[in-house]
Design an enzyme around this catalytic site. Structure first.
Site, PDB file in Angstrom:
ATOM      1  N   PRO A  86       4.949  -4.930  -0.915  1.00 24.80           N
ATOM      2  CA  PRO A  86       5.094  -3.946  -1.809  1.00 24.80           C
ATOM      3  C   PRO A  86       5.064  -4.185  -3.307  1.00 24.80           C
ATOM      4  CG  PRO A  86       7.201  -4.333  -1.254  1.00 24.80           C
ATOM      5  CD  PRO A  86       6.285  -5.187  -0.345  1.00 24.80           C
ATOM      6  N   ARG A 116       3.577  -1.331  -5.907  1.00 27.20           N
ATOM      7  CA  ARG A 116       3.549  -0.063  -6.822  1.00 27.20           C
ATOM      8  C   ARG A 116       4.921   0.608  -6.320  1.00 27.20           C
ATOM      9  NH1 ARG A 116      -0.921   3.393  -7.722  1.00 27.20           N
ATOM     10  NH2 ARG A 116      -2.196   2.013  -6.390  1.00 27.20           N
ATOM     11  N   GLY A 171       0.698  -1.346  -0.108  1.00 30.62           N
ATOM     12  CA  GLY A 171      -0.156   0.000   0.029  1.00 30.62           C
ATOM     13  C   GLY A 171       0.944   1.296   0.041  1.00 30.62           C
ATOM     14  N   ARG A 197      -5.888   3.984 -15.595  1.00 33.65           N
ATOM     15  CA  ARG A 197      -5.951   4.443 -14.011  1.00 33.65           C
ATOM     16  C   ARG A 197      -6.557   5.771 -14.068  1.00 33.65           C
ATOM     17  NH1 ARG A 197      -2.004   5.952 -11.125  1.00 33.65           N
ATOM     18  NH2 ARG A 197      -2.974   5.433  -9.190  1.00 33.65           N
ATOM     19  N   TYR A 230      -9.866   5.675 -11.612  1.00 36.52           N
ATOM     20  CA  TYR A 230      -9.512   6.363 -10.329  1.00 36.52           C
ATOM     21  C   TYR A 230      -9.396   7.635 -10.356  1.00 36.52           C
ATOM     22  CZ  TYR A 230      -7.985   1.492  -9.245  1.00 36.52           C
ATOM     23  OH  TYR A 230      -7.819   0.136  -8.988  1.00 36.52           O
ATOM     24  N   CYS A 279     -12.343   5.284 -28.729  1.00 32.27           N
ATOM     25  CA  CYS A 279     -13.954   5.890 -28.853  1.00 32.27           C
ATOM     26  C   CYS A 279     -14.294   6.289 -27.730  1.00 32.27           C
ATOM     27  CB  CYS A 279     -14.790   5.045 -29.893  1.00 32.27           C
ATOM     28  SG  CYS A 279     -13.969   5.023 -31.516  1.00 32.27           S
TER      29      CYS A 279
END
Length: 472
Positions: free
Chosen positions: A305, A307, A267, A344, A348, A375
């Site tokens: 971990p 990211r 995280g 993303r 998000y 599109c």
């Protein structure tokens, strides 16, 4: 508890630079891969010019700084210990990445049968692999139990049923397991990536005694060897206090139930925009250790971990195809990728920056919406991009910090082939995932003979039966 949300004003010292600052400044070095260097010809990563990579391998293109990846793995191991770090491969996985993480002493955290297949194919020993997932099917569990993975993170009573059937009916060895619990602490940059709350599809809730019941069930089953508990509270967390709060909650439970092992998930966030300062692995480790010790846990802690290892190591190269200026409205810059290689922003509301590899230090006074070729009006890569004023059609653009959840979430929407992935190091570039071709887009199609088969006729009465028979 406060969360970093990319759609709101950031907090706790993680505030990006103001719009005015972004309009006048070059791209921050802290957003670039670790070996980045500016040469007269432009930006080089791993000793290779980005413009040269685009010429050789085409665009869109994912470029990873291999040395940066390895340094991040080593930093994590230094902070938590060799057997206490599992790379969360959902962030980015291919054969080369699995091998790299294993070579640097990390366990591999996989979340599906497909990710497990890649890790095993890469030569990662099964006892260095952890299987996650909230709805593992029998085939995934069968592979994990047969291979004897390090442990399975069990997420439900239904999963326990499947493990017990495989053990009893197919005589598979007992599964070493950790139980995933929902500690009632949710953190993260967006609601969709907050996973540790009471209202979550993941884990056994601490509230109401569900987690305690799961411990009793697993401890009494001959099909499972209960080793510990696991929790993960969310993703892209820039305040280690939030990660520590989740760790403390699950540590109290682990201590009370006398578990042998404790995993507190991943995280840890990264900087996506200028001015953000994410915590280091060492800061994360110190905060978590203090929290679990105060909660009564006296042993080591494992983290996952993803990211924070892969994101900044990677960037994406695009070629500009159109520049459309709408007087009094905005300027649109269209590139040859989009939401099929970076979902993303659409999913998000995530924010990125962009620069020209030919002039990475140039001021960026121009504002434009950087869009893809799909599109969809929502196919936006950077909503309010700061760019040099001389950007032109056929220019090469780069979006940094796309090493996590870019290629991992890539799709063939509008039948676009997925980009290639290149690792660069010491002046050399190697393709680790080849670019898809249009022939690849047809490889799963099943050709039917010319014409259509007669509809299946259904015996029955009434209008519904007539419609099913194709006669109404």
């Amino acid at each position: 508890m406060r969360f970093y949300d990319p759609l709101r004003r950031p907090q706790d010292g993680c505030e990006p630079a103001s719009g005015e600052e972004r309009m006048t400044s070059a791209i921050e070095s802290g957003l670039l891969p670790g070996t980045s260097e500016t040469r007269p010809e432009g930006l080089a990563v791993g000793g290779v010019l980005l413009t040269e990579l685009a010429r050789r391998f085409g665009t869109p293109l994912f470029v990873y700084d291999e040395e940066h990846l390895r340094r991040r793995c080593r930093d994590a191991v230094a902070a938590f210990g060799r057997d206490n770090v599992a790379y969360a491969s959902k962030a980015f996985l291919c054969t080369a990445m699995a091998r790299l993480a294993h070579e640097e002493g990390l366990l591999l955290d996989v979340a599906s049968g497909g990710e497990l297949r890649v890790a095993l194919h890469a030569g990662v020993p099964a006892d260095r692999i952890v299987l996650h997932g909230n709805n593992k099917d029998a085939a995934e569990l069968r592979t994990a139990m047969s291979a004897r993975v390090r442990h399975v993170v069990v997420d439900s009573f239904d999963e326990m049923d499947r493990i017990e059937r495989l053990h009893a009916e197919e005589h598979l060895p007992p599964a070493r397991i950790q139980l995933r619990v929902a500690p009632g602490v949710a953190a993260g940059a967006h609601e969709a990536i907050r996973t540790g709350g009471n209202d979550s599809k993941f884990g056994f809730g601490l509230a109401g005694g569900t987690a305690a019941a799961a411990v009793r069930r697993a401890a009494g089953s001959p099909a499972m060897i209960l080793e510990g508990v696991h929790a993960h509270v969310g993703s892209q967390v820039l305040d280690t206090a939030e990660l520590a709060a989740g760790a403390a909650a699950v540590a109290r439970f682990a201590a009370d139930t006398r578990m042998d092992r404790l995993t507190v998930g991943g995280g840890l966030g990264v900087a996506y925009e200028a001015g953000q300062t994410p915590p280091s692995f060492a800061e994360w480790a110190a905060r978590v250790r203090t929290a679990v010790r105060d909660a009564g846990w006296g042993s080591s802690v494992t983290v996952e971990p993803g990211r924070s290892i892969a994101a900044r190591a990677g960037l994406t190269l695009y070629r500009v195809g159109t520049i459309k200026r709408i007087e009094g409205v905005r300027t649109y810059i269209g590139v040859d990728g989009g939401m099929s290689d970076n979902l993303r922003p659409a999913l998000y509301g995530s924010r990125y920056e962009v620069f020209l590899p030919r002039s990475p230090r140039a001021p960026r006074p121009m504002r434009a919406r950087l869009v893809g070729k799909h599109c969809e009006s929502g196919d936006v890569i950077v909503d309010d991009a700061a760019l040099p004023a001389d950007v032109a059609v056929d220019d090469l653009l780069a979006t940094p910090v796309t090493g996590a959840y870019g290629y991992a979430m890539a799709s063939n929407y509008n039948k676009l082939p997925r980009p290639a992935v290149v690792f660069v190091r010491d002046g050399r570039a190697r393709i680790v995932v080849r670019r898809e071709t249009e022939e690849d887009l047809l490889r799963l199609d099943v050709d039917e003979p010319a014409g259509f088969p007669e509809p299946t006729r259904t015996v029955g009465t009434g209008a519904g039966a007539a419609q099913r028979a194709g006669t109404a």
